[in-house]
Design a protein around this motif. Structure first.
Motif, PDB file in Angstrom:
ATOM      1  N   TYR A  52     -24.248  86.058 134.558  1.00 51.68           N
ATOM      2  CA  TYR A  52     -23.378  85.371 133.597  1.00 51.68           C
ATOM      3  C   TYR A  52     -23.319  86.125 132.273  1.00 51.68           C
ATOM      4  O   TYR A  52     -22.230  86.376 131.729  1.00 51.68           O
ATOM      5  N   TYR A 102     -27.409  74.867 135.798  1.00 49.38           N
ATOM      6  CA  TYR A 102     -27.113  73.741 134.918  1.00 49.38           C
ATOM      7  C   TYR A 102     -27.085  72.384 135.611  1.00 49.38           C
ATOM      8  O   TYR A 102     -27.060  71.359 134.937  1.00 49.38           O
ATOM      9  N   LEU A 145     -21.722  72.923 124.212  1.00 49.19           N
ATOM     10  CA  LEU A 145     -22.427  73.234 125.447  1.00 49.19           C
ATOM     11  C   LEU A 145     -22.372  72.083 126.446  1.00 49.19           C
ATOM     12  O   LEU A 145     -22.049  72.287 127.627  1.00 49.19           O
ATOM     13  N   TYR A 155     -24.488  78.336 139.693  1.00 51.57           N
ATOM     14  CA  TYR A 155     -24.252  77.423 138.572  1.00 51.57           C
ATOM     15  C   TYR A 155     -24.957  76.089 138.767  1.00 51.57           C
ATOM     16  O   TYR A 155     -25.508  75.534 137.813  1.00 51.57           O
ATOM     17  N   GLN A 199     -31.971  79.618 130.102  1.00 51.87           N
ATOM     18  CA  GLN A 199     -30.869  78.895 129.465  1.00 51.87           C
ATOM     19  C   GLN A 199     -30.775  79.188 127.974  1.00 51.87           C
ATOM     20  O   GLN A 199     -29.712  79.034 127.380  1.00 51.87           O
ATOM     21  N   PRO A 220     -27.849  82.260 126.647  1.00 52.18           N
ATOM     22  CA  PRO A 220     -26.465  81.957 126.268  1.00 52.18           C
ATOM     23  C   PRO A 220     -26.381  80.929 125.150  1.00 52.18           C
ATOM     24  O   PRO A 220     -25.436  80.946 124.354  1.00 52.18           O
ATOM     25  N   ASN A 249     -18.889  71.606 127.840  1.00 49.18           N
ATOM     26  CA  ASN A 249     -18.543  72.747 128.690  1.00 49.18           C
ATOM     27  C   ASN A 249     -19.204  72.618 130.064  1.00 49.18           C
ATOM     28  O   ASN A 249     -18.570  72.822 131.110  1.00 49.18           O
ATOM     29  N   ILE A 250     -20.481  72.244 130.071  1.00 49.74           N
ATOM     30  CA  ILE A 250     -21.199  72.046 131.335  1.00 49.74           C
ATOM     31  C   ILE A 250     -20.568  70.901 132.121  1.00 49.74           C
ATOM     32  O   ILE A 250     -20.339  71.007 133.334  1.00 49.74           O
ATOM     33  N   TRP A 277     -15.991  79.421 126.261  1.00 45.21           N
ATOM     34  CA  TRP A 277     -15.797  78.215 127.088  1.00 45.21           C
ATOM     35  C   TRP A 277     -15.106  78.586 128.398  1.00 45.21           C
ATOM     36  O   TRP A 277     -15.557  78.225 129.490  1.00 45.21           O
ATOM     37  N   LYS A 300     -20.340  88.052 130.128  1.00 39.56           N
ATOM     38  CA  LYS A 300     -20.020  87.719 128.737  1.00 39.56           C
ATOM     39  C   LYS A 300     -20.121  88.942 127.834  1.00 39.56           C
ATOM     40  O   LYS A 300     -19.341  89.092 126.891  1.00 39.56           O
ATOM     41  N   HIS A 332     -17.283  80.544 130.697  1.00 41.56           N
ATOM     42  CA  HIS A 332     -18.308  79.675 131.282  1.00 41.56           C
ATOM     43  C   HIS A 332     -17.741  78.939 132.495  1.00 41.56           C
ATOM     44  O   HIS A 332     -18.355  78.923 133.577  1.00 41.56           O
ATOM     45  N   THR A 385     -17.267  71.790 133.747  1.00 45.13           N
ATOM     46  CA  THR A 385     -17.462  72.770 134.826  1.00 45.13           C
ATOM     47  C   THR A 385     -18.039  72.101 136.063  1.00 45.13           C
ATOM     48  O   THR A 385     -17.561  72.323 137.187  1.00 45.13           O
TER      49      THR A 385
END
Length: 218
Positions: free
Chosen positions: A55, A94, A138, A90, A106, A109, A141-142, A76, A59, A79, A145
């Motif tokens: 990841y 997360y 964060l 993933y 973790q 990032p 965003n998680i 974002w 980035k 991610h 996703t």
């Protein structure tokens, strides 16, 4: 063994995987696996570390816009894209939650995100403390996703709407109607293609100076 475990996880994201299957895939015995990783959790932690390496590798190849809020937008989207392309990684990175435990990987990032919100705070563009802003971005965003992974459906409109809602929440541009300069800054940052990147950054700098003068008149 890490690669074999990652392949098994990627093949069935969210499901349990067999240590025996990992050993069979690489042609080793169970004692060998325990020698290197100690336990199944040790192997999972190593896979999580590999996921974050992948990841962050992606980035690091991203070009910065030179603007913290626009970089948050790009981060974002990156991610979400990584999660959808790598659901096996993933969901371990997360989606596996143990109370009181946060994988050390973790933090990497998260530090990048906190650096961006700190820069935005220095520019006077946040309505909340920078740490709170980073946490807000964060967790949303998680969430967006994981929802798309669970539904096995890419929903760019949802992601974009949640992203902009989160940015509005941390910058306060949706509620500070008496601060049109702040709103103009965020509009310019969200659409750098309209004026061009260099011109947008110059405009943001000028508007930021004017905004600070309005907030602290001499």
């Amino acid at each position: 063994m890490i690669a074999a475990a990652a392949d098994l996880i990627a093949a069935s994201p969210g499901e349990e995987f067999s240590l025996r299957a990992v050993c069979d895939a690489v042609g080793v015995k169970m004692p060998t696996l325990y020698h290197f990783f100690g336990s199944k959790q040790g192997l999972i932690d190593a896979v999580i570390e590999r996921g974050f390496d992948l990841y962050l590798g992606e980035k690091s190849s991203m070009e910065s816009f030179g603007d913290p809020i626009q970089d948050i937008r790009a981060g974002w989207d990156a991610h979400v894209a990584f999660g959808l392309a790598n659901p096996g990684f993933y969901t371990l990175m997360y989606g596996k939650v143990r109370p009181g435990h946060s994988p050390e990987a973790q933090s990497r990032p998260s530090e990048i995100l906190r650096g961006l919100t700190a820069r935005a705070a220095e520019q006077g563009r946040l309505a909340v403390p920078s740490e709170q802003a980073a946490a807000h971005i964060l967790v949303t965003n998680i969430g967006v996703t994981l929802r798309q992974i669970i539904l096995a459906s890419h929903d760019p409109a949802l992601s974009r709407a949640v992203r902009e809602g989160a940015i509005t929440a941390i910058t306060g541009t949706g509620t500070q109607l008496d601060n049109p300069l702040a709103a103009a800054i965020e509009l310019a940052a969200s659409r750098p293609e309209v004026l061009g990147r260099s011109e947008t950054q110059l405009l943001i700098e000028w508007l930021g100076r004017l905004s600070r003068c309005v907030e602290t008149p001499s």
